[in-house]
Write an enzyme that holds these catalytic residues in place. Structure first.
Site, PDB file in Angstrom:
ATOM      1  N   ARG A 169      -3.621 -10.006   4.792  1.00 51.57           N
ATOM      2  CA  ARG A 169      -4.094 -10.057   3.397  1.00 51.57           C
ATOM      3  C   ARG A 169      -2.943  -9.586   2.518  1.00 51.57           C
ATOM      4  O   ARG A 169      -2.517  -8.436   2.644  1.00 51.57           O
ATOM      5  CB  ARG A 169      -5.316  -9.143   3.248  1.00 51.57           C
ATOM      6  CG  ARG A 169      -5.940  -9.132   1.857  1.00 51.57           C
ATOM      7  CD  ARG A 169      -7.142  -8.188   1.830  1.00 51.57           C
ATOM      8  NE  ARG A 169      -7.788  -8.183   0.539  1.00 51.57           N
ATOM      9  CZ  ARG A 169      -7.376  -7.445  -0.490  1.00 51.57           C
ATOM     10  NH1 ARG A 169      -6.344  -6.652  -0.383  1.00 51.57           N
ATOM     11  NH2 ARG A 169      -8.029  -7.507  -1.645  1.00 51.57           N
ATOM     12  N   LYS A 183       0.815  -1.224   0.000  1.00 51.74           N
ATOM     13  CA  LYS A 183       0.000   0.000   0.000  1.00 51.74           C
ATOM     14  C   LYS A 183       0.843   1.267   0.000  1.00 51.74           C
ATOM     15  O   LYS A 183       2.039   1.246   0.275  1.00 51.74           O
ATOM     16  CB  LYS A 183      -0.985  -0.047   1.167  1.00 51.74           C
ATOM     17  CG  LYS A 183      -2.129  -1.029   0.824  1.00 51.74           C
ATOM     18  CD  LYS A 183      -3.366  -0.832   1.620  1.00 51.74           C
ATOM     19  CE  LYS A 183      -4.441  -1.794   1.093  1.00 51.74           C
ATOM     20  NZ  LYS A 183      -5.410  -2.162   2.110  1.00 51.74           N
TER      21      LYS A 183
END
Ligand code: HH2
Length: 273
Positions: free
Chosen positions: A248, A214
């Site tokens: 995740r 991210k």
């Protein structure tokens, strides 16, 4: 197939985006056979669950119609469930997509809107599947505008408490909470969530975190998405040591290896199996 949020060791959720525009793997798995092969590889590498998504929720993304999302995810979920011995979650906030995905074999709902979309709470309750409830401020299209918190962890916890209680009132007993890294948060908010991650344990439900590749990692390192593996491993090691139950990730093999080393060191999970 049934899936239990808590099995006594940290689980790895492998990301499979069947989208043209996801921020890191967009366009790579639009062909169901390519998607299937990717899932197969993630299972070989040690994924405990495969998360199939048909709409990108990256900042500024536009929603797609539910029919299109169904067309993208259903063949892939069906193919994985027919051929691989792995639970599949569907990354959707839309009740039509959730229903079709469960019909195709998905056994977990991963909902970035935490069952707030009309009809979603009812579908989750009727179908009796575990649900991941994620925190997001705003919508993907607007969430990075005017981002402000007084106390980011306290506000996310209050939101998640309310959604856990809404799910429980609807008869949904198996839930997982997720602070929603990158969803309506600035880099400093994401770093604070990681720094104070142990505070989410008092929610009393298993915790999932999605740090993989991210932009807060890109912000710290000044590196593009394809260069964020080491930063992802560091971020995931932090949250696992502070109590995350599920991570995740896009890079399954590397994250599994990181976890095996943490587990060998031990001492960070009372319930470690
Ligand atoms: N992050 C993304 C999508 N779904 N679900 C949960 N529970 N937690 C997350 O942090 C999370 C999520 C965004 O990542 P990705 O799927 O790689 O990208 P995109 O939304 O562009 O498809």
């Amino acid at each position: 197939m049934r899936w239990k949020p808590r099995t006594g060791r940290v689980q790895v959720m492998g990301v499979l985006n069947v989208t043209p525009d996801s921020f890191s793997d967009g366009g790579r798995y639009l062909d169901p056979e390519d998607a299937f092969r990717r899932a197969e590889r993630m299972v070989d590498e040690g994924a405990d669950i495969i998360d199939v998504g048909g709409e990108s929720t990256r900042p500024f993304s536009e929603p797609v119609p539910p029919e299109m999302e169904v067309q993208r995810v259903v063949p892939v979920i069906r193919r994985i469930c027919e051929s691989l011995d792995v639970p599949v979650s569907v990354d959707t906030y839309k009740p039509e997509v959730a229903s079709a995905a469960i019909d195709a074999g998905a056994c977990v709902l991963n909902d970035v809107f935490a069952l707030r979309k009309e009809g979603m709470l009812e579908v989750a309750a009727e179908r009796g599947v575990p649900v991941v409830l994620m925190h997001m401020k705003g919508t993907p299209k607007t969430m990075q505008e005017n981002v402000q918190y007084n106390d980011v962890v306290a506000e996310i916890k209050a939101f998640l408490e309310e959604r856990i209680s809404a799910a429980s009132s609807a008869g949904i007993s198996e839930v997982v909470a997720d602070p929603g890294i990158g969803f309506g948060k600035l880099p400093e908010h994401n770093l604070e969530i990681l720094r104070r991650f142990e505070e989410f344990r008092s929610l009393g439900v298993p915790l999932l975190v999605g740090c993989s590749r991210k932009s807060f990692i890109g912000h710290v390192l000044d590196l593009p998405v394809e260069e964020r593996l080491e930063g992802t491993l560091a971020a995931n090691a932090v949250v696992v040591m502070k109590g995350a139950d599920i991570i995740r990730v896009h890079d399954v093999k590397e994250n599994v290896r990181m976890l095996r080393v943490l587990e060998a060191v031990g001492g960070f999970r009372e319930d470690q199996g």
